[in-house]
Design an enzyme around this catalytic site. Structure first.
Site, mmCIF file in Angstrom:
data_model
loop_
_atom_site.group_PDB
_atom_site.id
_atom_site.type_symbol
_atom_site.label_atom_id
_atom_site.label_comp_id
_atom_site.label_asym_id
_atom_site.label_seq_id
_atom_site.Cartn_x
_atom_site.Cartn_y
_atom_site.Cartn_z
ATOM 1 N N THR A 195 48.105 38.767 40.854
ATOM 2 C CA THR A 195 47.380 37.560 41.216
ATOM 3 C C THR A 195 48.358 36.413 41.249
ATOM 4 O O THR A 195 49.243 36.337 40.400
ATOM 5 C CB THR A 195 46.275 37.259 40.174
ATOM 6 N N VAL A 224 34.450 41.938 41.593
ATOM 7 C CA VAL A 224 35.131 40.641 41.584
ATOM 8 C C VAL A 224 35.659 40.401 40.181
ATOM 9 O O VAL A 224 34.936 40.590 39.197
ATOM 10 C CB VAL A 224 34.166 39.506 41.994
HETATM 11 N N1 ASP Z 1 43.028 38.949 37.304
HETATM 12 C C1 ASP Z 1 43.015 39.744 38.508
HETATM 13 C C2 ASP Z 1 41.718 40.470 38.608
HETATM 14 O O1 ASP Z 1 41.173 40.885 37.593
HETATM 15 C C3 ASP Z 1 44.103 40.721 38.556
HETATM 16 C C4 ASP Z 1 45.475 40.159 38.387
HETATM 17 O O2 ASP Z 1 45.724 39.295 37.621
HETATM 18 O O3 ASP Z 1 46.358 40.623 39.060
HETATM 19 O O4 ASP Z 1 41.280 40.701 39.723
#
Ligand code: ASP
Length: 334
Positions: A195, A224
């Site tokens: 992310t 999500v």
């Molecule tokens: N926080 C993101 C999710 O749960 C994943 C990530 O941090 O890469 O979709």
């Protein structure tokens, strides 16, 4: 380190990289801070605006757009797909007036961050999802991109299908054996996700933040995570500070992660300590479970001081200001 290995445990190879000691750099503005080492070029895109007295909301959008334009395992239309082989994107943006916009589960739109901004600026709503978000995009001049997976994503998905022998319902049931958070774990125990979250303060002292992601790779279609949820993956309070997160989104949502970080700062904690307290909230609820997952937070306060903390070793952030332009390794709990 590649973010796709983020949720794997400890020893993530950072020992080989000579990262600066934490924290360094005086409080300053403007400043932009982002998740991961991939945040450096993202910061550069944001810095172009910040260094020219631009607004933080424009800067964070520009940073997020930069990474959405690149082929990255877990951001943008080139990202890894869900279990059905479809790339679904999540993004959100928040400015100094607590204006916010988000999209979730949107397909075939190149810049979900700009779509989130459009939701923020031209609707009375905060979040649009799935088909409705795509329709809104097309009505607002966004174009529909190809549904084809990028070469990297195609390859990764093919390998994942081979390993998991994917059969829609049976596989989900079978994965329950691995524990309550099993949907995120593949048969070999690895996880793919990434992310881009960034927060910035401009030269006027105003704070904004943006997050963009394709979420957890090979997730159940429709899942999500925290990233597009205001208060989970991103929170900005222009009186106090801003925070963003990366890691297992379900755990961040459970504690309203970034809102929690900002509230700790409101009560006097430094950005680093506020991030640490939020990580502790996750760990203290179920220490055994926490040993198997990763969450990292970063935060910036109204004075231009910043910090980060993670559950496991391996979380790094990119920081760009007048006085520095570098990656820091966050401290960790376990
Ligand atoms: N926080 C993101 C999710 O749960 C994943 C990530 O941090 O890469 O979709």
């Amino acid at each position: 380190m590649h973010r796709k290995d983020f949720l794997k445990m400890g020893g993530l190879g950072l020992a080989a990289i000579n990262l600066p000691k934490w924290p360094i750099g005086p409080a300053t503005k403007p400043i932009v801070i982002s998740t991961w080492d991939s945040g450096m070029p993202v910061n550069a895109a944001a810095w172009k605006l910040l260094s020219a007295n631009g607004k933080s909301v424009d800067a964070v959008e520009a940073g997020a757009r930069y990474i959405e334009d690149t082929i990255n395992c877990c951001v943008g239309i080139g990202g890894y797909p869900d279990r059905n082989g479809i790339v679904t994107l999540d993004a959100c943006i928040m400015d100094e007036h607590a204006n916010c916009g988000a999209v979730a589960g949107v397909e075939r739109i190149k810049h979900p961050i700009s779509l989130a901004r459009r939701v923020m600026e031209s609707t009375p709503h905060v979040m649009l999802v799935g088909q409705g978000a795509q329709e809104f995009a097309l009505q607002n001049g966004f174009t529909l991109e190809s549904a084809d997976l990028s070469a990297d994503a195609k390859d990764a998905y093919k390998k994942w299908l081979e390993k998991t022998h994917y059969k829609p319902v049976i596989n989900i049931e079978k994965k329950k054996d691995n524990g309550p958070f099993a949907p995120h774990f593949f048969d070999d125990g690895s996880v793919n996700h990434d992310t881009m979250g960034l927060v910035a303060m401009d030269s006027a002292g105003d704070l904004s933040g943006a997050v963009t992601t394709s979420g957890m790779a090979f997730k159940i279609h429709g899942r999500v995570g925290d990233s597009p949820i205001i208060g989970a993956g991103l929170f900005v309070d222009n009186e106090i500070g801003a925070a963003t997160s990366s890691g297992l989104g379900e755990e961040v949502i459970r504690i309203c992660g970034t809102h929690t970080v900002v509230e700790y700062m409101r009560h006097g904690y430094s950005p680093e300590d506020a991030c640490k307290k939020a990580c502790e909230r996750i760990v203290n609820r179920d220490r055994e479970k926490a040993k198997t997952l990763q969450v990292g937070f970063l935060a910036l306060n109204k004075n231009g001081e910043y910090g980060a903390y993670a559950i496991q070793k391996g979380f790094v952030i990119s920081v760009t200001s007048e006085s520095e332009n570098q990656i820091h390794e966050a401290k960790f709990l376990l």
